[in-house]
Design an enzyme around this catalytic site. Structure first.
Site, short mmCIF file in Angstrom:
data_model
loop_
_atom_site.label_atom_id
_atom_site.label_comp_id
_atom_site.label_asym_id
_atom_site.label_seq_id
_atom_site.Cartn_x
_atom_site.Cartn_y
_atom_site.Cartn_z
CG HIS A 14 38.41 -25.48 14.44
ND1 HIS A 14 38.23 -25.94 13.15
CD2 HIS A 14 37.81 -24.26 14.48
CE1 HIS A 14 37.57 -25.03 12.46
NE2 HIS A 14 37.28 -24.01 13.25
CG HIS A 16 36.94 -19.10 14.83
ND1 HIS A 16 37.26 -18.77 13.54
CD2 HIS A 16 36.39 -20.33 14.78
CE1 HIS A 16 36.91 -19.75 12.74
NE2 HIS A 16 36.37 -20.72 13.46
CG ASN A 42 37.68 -17.09 10.26
OD1 ASN A 42 38.35 -17.17 11.28
ND2 ASN A 42 36.37 -17.28 10.26
CE LYS A 106 38.85 -24.32 8.29
NZ LYS A 106 38.17 -23.47 9.25
CG HIS A 143 34.03 -24.77 6.59
ND1 HIS A 143 33.65 -24.11 7.75
CD2 HIS A 143 32.87 -25.10 5.96
CE1 HIS A 143 32.33 -24.04 7.79
NE2 HIS A 143 31.84 -24.62 6.72
CG HIS A 181 33.85 -27.38 11.96
ND1 HIS A 181 33.49 -27.73 10.70
CD2 HIS A 181 34.46 -26.18 11.87
CE1 HIS A 181 33.87 -26.76 9.87
NE2 HIS A 181 34.46 -25.82 10.55
CG ASP A 254 34.13 -23.89 14.79
OD1 ASP A 254 34.89 -22.94 14.56
OD2 ASP A 254 33.14 -24.16 14.08
CB ALA A 270 27.46 -19.02 11.52
O1 DOR Z 1 29.91 -21.16 13.11
C1 DOR Z 1 30.97 -20.83 12.62
N1 DOR Z 1 31.60 -19.69 12.98
N2 DOR Z 1 31.49 -21.62 11.69
C2 DOR Z 1 32.56 -21.25 11.00
O2 DOR Z 1 32.96 -21.99 10.13
C3 DOR Z 1 33.22 -19.94 11.23
C4 DOR Z 1 32.92 -19.43 12.56
C5 DOR Z 1 33.26 -17.97 12.71
O3 DOR Z 1 34.38 -17.57 12.35
O4 DOR Z 1 32.42 -17.21 13.21
ZN ZN Z 2 35.84 -22.58 12.76
#
Ligand code: DOR
Ligand code: ZN
Length: 366
Positions: A14, A16, A42, A106, A143, A181, A254, A270
């Site tokens: 997982h 990004h 995303n 996802k 999620h 997560h 994550d 976040a």
């Molecule tokens: O903390 C997070 N950041 N949680 C998520 O689900 C997405 C991620 C983000 O893409 O920044």
């Molecule tokens: Zn994530």
């Protein structure tokens, strides 16, 4: 005391990676320790087609080549995912999965987190998508948080399990599901006692911090992520799940980089950037729990086994940190432009027990 630790090369289930300059700044941190990573879709716009996923995969490899060289690029395989919208065509998923472009899809409940606006409002609207995925064996990555603002943010995962996940698994008993997560004892128990087609990823940060960290000495945006860290008893339950040896739990960082200015702002994003020292962060947890011998299964075996992929054949080596080794407070990363990308890594300013041996790149998956 053991001073070196060699494990089968791990994967990150997982991750990004973003795009453009941020991608180029961060991708090397993942590739130096992991052979493969499940790359979250995303982006803006989200990855919903096979063509978009192929093009994004090419950009990831090109960014890695540009920042770390051809060997690094050859040794890392990005595993692409599709972003489920209410209008996505099941045939597109079937095509992409069949071609080996999509490894999974996802599910973001609309409004749950960063770039989730295009996500799913009502699971009934993706019924045929889920039926297709169940039929072809394509994993659904979830999620798991409800988005109802009336539900307390600390309860959103547990409520999701009751209201959404249990009925979903009843409707699709053959669907492979990864609850991503996880942050609660509720989720850990649910997955541990659930069917074999249900698994979960666990991040390093949810193993290290509880919700107090967000307010330690003041407001701490670098510990803000979604799902948000919970009470101490939940952190302890996650530690027990990750280190207990069950094949239903595996590594997924994550890691979610946001520029420093977007984190440290009146409305901070976040996401925790843990990629630079991820395997070291997990190693610390397994050592603290007295089961360093179980790190390899969590990091390198349970994930590929669940996904039906071969195990990596190479190894990575960790060494005991020296007394002067500590995690930098800030990282200024080259990104191909004239201004570097500034990120605060997870564990900024702390010392961890283990350090990845910088001298070697791992070898490619079989
Ligand atoms: O903390 C997070 N950041 N949680 C998520 O689900 C997405 C991620 C983000 O893409 O920044
Ligand atoms: Zn994530």
């Amino acid at each position: 005391m053991t001073s070196t630790l060699s494990i089968r090369t791990p994967d990150d289930w997982h991750l990004h990676l973003r795009d453009g300059e941020m991608l180029q700044a961060v991708v090397g941190h993942t590739a130096r320790q992991f052979a493969r990573a499940i790359v979250m879709p995303n982006l803006k716009p989200p990855i919903t087609t096979v063509e978009q996923a192929k093009a994004y995969r090419d950009r990831i490899t090109a960014a890695l080549r540009a920042s770390q060289g051809a060997d690094a690029a050859a040794g890392f395989t990005p595993l692409m995912t599709a972003y489920l919208t209410e209008t996505i065509n099941p045939a597109e998923l079937e095509l992409g999965y069949g071609e080996g472009v999509f490894s999974a899809a996802k599910l973001y409940p609309a409004g749950a987190t960063t770039n989730s606006d295009a996500g799913v409002r009502d699971l009934a609207n993706i019924q045929s998508v889920l039926e297709t995925m169940e039929r072809i064996g394509m994993p659904l990555l979830i999620h798991g948080e409800v988005t109802d603002p009336a539900v307390d943010i600390f309860d959103r995962e547990a409520v999701f399990i009751e209201q959404q996940l249990i009925p979903l698994l009843q409707r699709h008993p053959g669907l492979k599901v990864v609850l991503e997560h996880i942050t609660t004892a509720d989720a850990a128990d649910f997955v541990a006692t659930g069917p074999d087609n249900l698994a979960a990823t666990i991040t390093p940060h949810h193993l290290h911090i509880n919700r107090n960290a967000l307010f330690q000495g003041g407001l701490r945006p670098d510990f803000y992520c979604l799902p948000i860290a919970k009470r101490e008893r939940h952190r302890l339950a996650l530690r027990a799940a990750a280190t207990g040896g069950s094949s239903k739990f595996f590594l997924g960082t994550d890691s979610a980089p946001h520029p420093r200015g977007s984190k440290e702002s009146a409305c901070g994003c976040a996401g925790i950037y843990n990629a630079p020292f991820a395997i070291e962060s997990y190693a610390q947890v397994f050592e603290e729990e007295g089961v360093l011998d179980r790190l390899e299964a969590f990091a390198s075996v349970h994930g590929p086994t669940f996904y039906g992929l071969p195990l990596n054949t190479g190894t990575i080596a960790l060494e005991r940190s020296g007394s002067n080794d500590s995690i930098p407070g800030l990282m200024e990363l080259e990104n191909g432009s004239t201004t570097p990308t500034t990120l605060v890594p997870f564990h900024a300013g702390e010392a961890l027990n283990w350090r990845l041996n910088q001298a070697q790149w791992h070898t490619k998956a079989a």
